[in-house]
Scaffold this motif. Structure first.
Motif, short mmCIF file in Angstrom:
data_model
loop_
_atom_site.label_atom_id
_atom_site.label_comp_id
_atom_site.label_asym_id
_atom_site.label_seq_id
_atom_site.Cartn_x
_atom_site.Cartn_y
_atom_site.Cartn_z
N THR A 1 -4.19 9.07 2.27
CA THR A 1 -4.94 8.11 3.07
C THR A 1 -5.14 8.71 4.46
O THR A 1 -4.60 9.77 4.78
CB THR A 1 -4.16 6.79 3.23
OG1 THR A 1 -2.93 7.06 3.93
CG2 THR A 1 -3.86 6.14 1.89
N GLN A 2 -5.86 8.01 5.31
CA GLN A 2 -6.05 8.46 6.68
C GLN A 2 -4.72 8.50 7.43
O GLN A 2 -4.49 9.38 8.26
CB GLN A 2 -7.04 7.54 7.41
CG GLN A 2 -7.26 7.91 8.88
CD GLN A 2 -7.78 9.32 9.08
OE1 GLN A 2 -8.57 9.81 8.26
NE2 GLN A 2 -7.36 9.98 10.15
N THR A 3 -3.84 7.56 7.14
CA THR A 3 -2.52 7.56 7.79
C THR A 3 -1.75 8.82 7.44
O THR A 3 -1.07 9.40 8.30
CB THR A 3 -1.72 6.32 7.37
OG1 THR A 3 -2.45 5.14 7.74
CG2 THR A 3 -0.36 6.29 8.05
N PRO B 1 0.80 -1.22 0.00
CA PRO B 1 0.00 0.00 0.00
C PRO B 1 0.84 1.28 0.00
O PRO B 1 1.83 1.38 0.72
CB PRO B 1 -0.81 -0.12 1.30
CG PRO B 1 -0.85 -1.58 1.60
CD PRO B 1 0.46 -2.13 1.12
N LEU B 2 0.43 2.22 -0.83
CA LEU B 2 1.04 3.55 -0.85
C LEU B 2 0.23 4.43 0.09
O LEU B 2 -0.97 4.61 -0.09
CB LEU B 2 1.02 4.12 -2.26
CG LEU B 2 1.77 5.42 -2.51
CD1 LEU B 2 3.26 5.25 -2.26
CD2 LEU B 2 1.53 5.92 -3.93
N LEU B 3 0.87 4.97 1.13
CA LEU B 3 0.18 5.75 2.15
C LEU B 3 -0.05 7.19 1.72
O LEU B 3 -1.04 7.79 2.08
CB LEU B 3 0.96 5.70 3.46
CG LEU B 3 1.13 4.30 4.06
CD1 LEU B 3 2.00 4.36 5.30
CD2 LEU B 3 -0.22 3.68 4.38
N ALA C 1 -3.03 11.73 6.83
CA ALA C 1 -3.62 12.81 7.63
C ALA C 1 -3.13 12.74 9.08
O ALA C 1 -2.86 13.77 9.71
CB ALA C 1 -5.14 12.72 7.58
N GLU C 2 -3.00 11.54 9.61
CA GLU C 2 -2.52 11.39 10.99
C GLU C 2 -1.07 11.84 11.13
O GLU C 2 -0.69 12.48 12.12
CB GLU C 2 -2.67 9.94 11.45
CG GLU C 2 -4.11 9.49 11.63
CD GLU C 2 -4.19 8.10 12.22
OE1 GLU C 2 -3.63 7.87 13.31
OE2 GLU C 2 -4.81 7.22 11.59
N LEU C 3 -0.25 11.51 10.15
CA LEU C 3 1.15 11.95 10.18
C LEU C 3 1.24 13.47 10.12
O LEU C 3 2.01 14.09 10.86
CB LEU C 3 1.92 11.33 9.01
CG LEU C 3 2.15 9.81 9.07
CD1 LEU C 3 2.71 9.33 7.74
CD2 LEU C 3 3.09 9.45 10.20
N VAL C 4 0.45 14.08 9.25
CA VAL C 4 0.45 15.54 9.13
C VAL C 4 0.05 16.19 10.46
O VAL C 4 0.61 17.21 10.86
CB VAL C 4 -0.49 15.99 8.00
CG1 VAL C 4 -0.67 17.51 8.01
CG2 VAL C 4 0.06 15.55 6.64
N SER C 5 -0.90 15.57 11.15
CA SER C 5 -1.39 16.16 12.42
C SER C 5 -0.30 16.20 13.49
O SER C 5 -0.39 16.98 14.44
CB SER C 5 -2.60 15.38 12.93
OG SER C 5 -2.21 14.10 13.45
N LEU D 1 4.23 8.84 17.66
CA LEU D 1 4.60 8.40 16.32
C LEU D 1 4.90 6.90 16.32
O LEU D 1 4.51 6.18 15.39
CB LEU D 1 5.81 9.20 15.83
CG LEU D 1 6.22 9.02 14.38
CD1 LEU D 1 5.05 9.32 13.43
CD2 LEU D 1 7.40 9.92 14.04
N HIS D 2 5.57 6.42 17.35
CA HIS D 2 5.81 4.98 17.49
C HIS D 2 4.50 4.21 17.52
O HIS D 2 4.34 3.21 16.80
CB HIS D 2 6.60 4.72 18.78
CG HIS D 2 6.63 3.27 19.18
ND1 HIS D 2 7.53 2.36 18.66
CD2 HIS D 2 5.85 2.57 20.04
CE1 HIS D 2 7.31 1.17 19.19
NE2 HIS D 2 6.30 1.26 20.02
N ASP D 3 3.57 4.67 18.33
CA ASP D 3 2.28 3.99 18.44
C ASP D 3 1.54 3.98 17.10
O ASP D 3 0.89 2.98 16.75
CB ASP D 3 1.41 4.66 19.50
CG ASP D 3 1.96 4.48 20.91
OD1 ASP D 3 2.83 3.59 21.10
OD2 ASP D 3 1.54 5.22 21.82
N LEU D 4 1.62 5.07 16.36
CA LEU D 4 0.95 5.14 15.06
C LEU D 4 1.54 4.10 14.10
O LEU D 4 0.80 3.40 13.40
CB LEU D 4 1.09 6.55 14.48
CG LEU D 4 0.35 6.88 13.18
CD1 LEU D 4 0.07 8.37 13.09
CD2 LEU D 4 1.14 6.44 11.94
N VAL D 5 2.86 4.00 14.05
CA VAL D 5 3.51 3.05 13.14
C VAL D 5 3.10 1.63 13.48
O VAL D 5 2.75 0.83 12.61
CB VAL D 5 5.05 3.20 13.19
CG1 VAL D 5 5.73 2.09 12.40
CG2 VAL D 5 5.47 4.56 12.66
#
Length: 253
Positions: free
Chosen positions: A108-110, A19-21, A112-116, A239-243
């Motif tokens: 993707t939603q990911t 998948p391309l995020l 958006a989460e990274l940008v936040s 960021l760790h938890d998101l990954v």
């Protein structure tokens, strides 16, 4: 701004083994001074499957794909999410510019989460990235006399100054000209000249532009010293938890 996905890029996205995020436009298009024959630089992140990171084979953390569209070179470079996150934790303004680029080709939603998380990643030490990048581009200008590295020099310094003062990643040079009071008056004229040729020579007085860039280096030093940005990132754990979460969610699908 989400771009209408180019048919060529749509095919490339569909062909990706994982998948391309996200994929955004970087380089001269993002900086606001593309020439008529500028390459299109696409940057982003992909997601390797869990087994790719737990087995004996070296994971393909970085992927690159190039193709031609009507004589214009298209270039897509992506990193696995874990590698991209590690780059985010460094004082690397380049990856944050990619992440926050308003020229979005795929999201993707990911994404958006990274940008936040970006506001909590910014530190006063990101000034070092822009200072170093400006120095590299200035040396290229001195050796080549081309307009492109000169504009990159100005852009890097103004982005760094703006970041130190506002806490905002802004890579678009025409916008920076209006927001940084110390921006040299010659910049709109140089941007206009750059649209005519990717590798045209800079028709400038070398000593005059040297004085301007040296002055901007001093402004960046002052802006860093006075910046309200913190000394270190504040979202390492988040960021760790998101990954981990995103990787596990995809593994369960």
């Amino acid at each position: 701004m989400t771009l209408a996905l180019d048919p060529d890029l749509s095919a490339v996205v569909a062909e990706q083994p994982d998948p391309l995020l996200f994929a955004t436009v970087s380089g001269a298009h993002l900086y606001g001074f593309p020439s008529r024959d500028s390459d299109v630089d696409l940057r982003g992140a992909h997601l390797l499957p869990l087994e790719a990171l737990t087995g004996l084979r070296e994971p393909e953390e970085t992927r690159s794909r190039m193709w031609d569209r009507d004589g214009v070179e298209m270039d897509l470079v992506t990193h696995d999410l874990r590698k991209f996150a590690r780059l985010m934790l460094r004082r690397n303004g380049y990856v944050l510019e990619q992440l926050t680029s308003p020229l979005v080709a795929h999201t993707t939603q990911t994404h958006a989460e990274l940008v936040s998380l970006v506001p909590e990643l910014l530190t006063r030490h990101h000034a070092h990235h822009y200072r170093g990048f400006a120095g590299t581009q200035w040396r290229l200008f001195e050796s080549s006399g081309e307009l492109k590295p000169l504009l990159y020099t100005y852009r890097a310094l103004l982005t760094g100054i703006h970041l130190m003062r506002s806490g905002e990643v802004q890579a678009h040079l025409p916008t920076l000209v209006g927001e940084v009071a110390e921006a040299p008056a010659r910049l709109p004229e140089l941007v206009a000249a750059k649209t005519e040729a990717e590798h045209g020579r800079a028709e400038v007085d070398p000593e005059a532009v040297r004085a301007e860039t040296e002055a901007l280096h001093a402004v960046l030093d002052e802006a860093q010293a006075a910046s309200g940005l913190p000394e270190s990132v504040r979202v390492h754990d988040a960021l760790h938890d998101l990954v981990v979460r995103v990787r596990l969610e995809h593994a369960q699908r």
